[in-house]
Design an enzyme around this catalytic site. Sequence first.
Site, PDB file in Angstrom:
ATOM      1  N   GLY A 259       0.834  -1.207   0.000  1.00  0.00           N
ATOM      2  CA  GLY A 259       0.000   0.000   0.000  1.00  0.00           C
ATOM      3  C   GLY A 259       0.861   1.246   0.000  1.00  0.00           C
ATOM      4  N   ASN A 260       0.245   2.388   0.244  1.00  0.00           N
ATOM      5  CA  ASN A 260       1.006   3.635   0.376  1.00  0.00           C
ATOM      6  C   ASN A 260       0.298   4.537   1.384  1.00  0.00           C
ATOM      7  OD1 ASN A 260      -0.857   5.528  -1.128  1.00  0.00           O
ATOM      8  ND2 ASN A 260      -0.472   4.023  -2.738  1.00  0.00           N
ATOM      9  N   TYR A 261       0.902   5.677   1.684  1.00  0.00           N
ATOM     10  CA  TYR A 261       0.433   6.517   2.795  1.00  0.00           C
ATOM     11  C   TYR A 261      -0.695   7.483   2.430  1.00  0.00           C
ATOM     12  CZ  TYR A 261       4.492   4.838   5.351  1.00  0.00           C
ATOM     13  OH  TYR A 261       5.405   4.049   5.976  1.00  0.00           O
TER      14      TYR A 261
END
Length: 215
Positions: free
Chosen positions: A18-20
């Site tokens: 995922g990412n932030y």
Amino acid sequence: MVTAGPTHEKIDPVRYIGNYSSGKMGFAIAEELASQGAKVILVTGPVALKSGNENILRVDVVSAVEMNTQCHRYFRDCNGAIMVAAVADFAPVLVDNQKIKRTSENYLLELRPNPDIAESLGKIKRKDQILVGFALETNNEENNAFMKLQKKNLDFIVLNSLSDSGSGFQHDTNRIKILDRSGAITTFGLKQKTEVSVDIVNKLIEIENSISGLP
Ligand code: C5P
């Protein structure tokens, strides 16, 4: 249509890539459009946000492939799309249906590229539709953003600055530049994402009026 948030790319039943991205920018734009009376399709990856406006139809997705499917399902009936989501560039080739066990060996995860949703919408976009993208660049910002605008057939691109504290991922504030097809660049100051969304919607209205021949 607005896309928002990250995408999660499954590795096994308990893990993902995922990412932030928090989804705040995309949700703020959806809320601004809805508050001005637009019917909004908000295609969002996994976020902790709520959308309250009755003009917003929220479509929850997890992966980039699911986001792509939902975007193509709704796009033809929309006046345009603002692509705010931080779509994962790659996804695991194989998704294990058992939790992957820890070993003392290195573990290699093979990844394949995800579909570029904005680029594929750019290919089918009609003259009466507006397509807007976002860019997060670390170097040669304006040139890279302008190349992205052309490659994805966007009407304008919003350049997020990574060099500012308080700007971009996870923050409530953002500092943007808007680049359009004529090469014009408009620079905005550091603002709340709710205010930034007003600047973006104003640019959208300007382009919409020029398409429909309104002053
Ligand atoms: O190429 P890059 O990821 O920097 O492009 C960013 C823009 O393209 C954003 O508007 C993002 O939402 C969109 N995008 C997309 N699908 C992807 C990658 C990016 O819609 N797979």
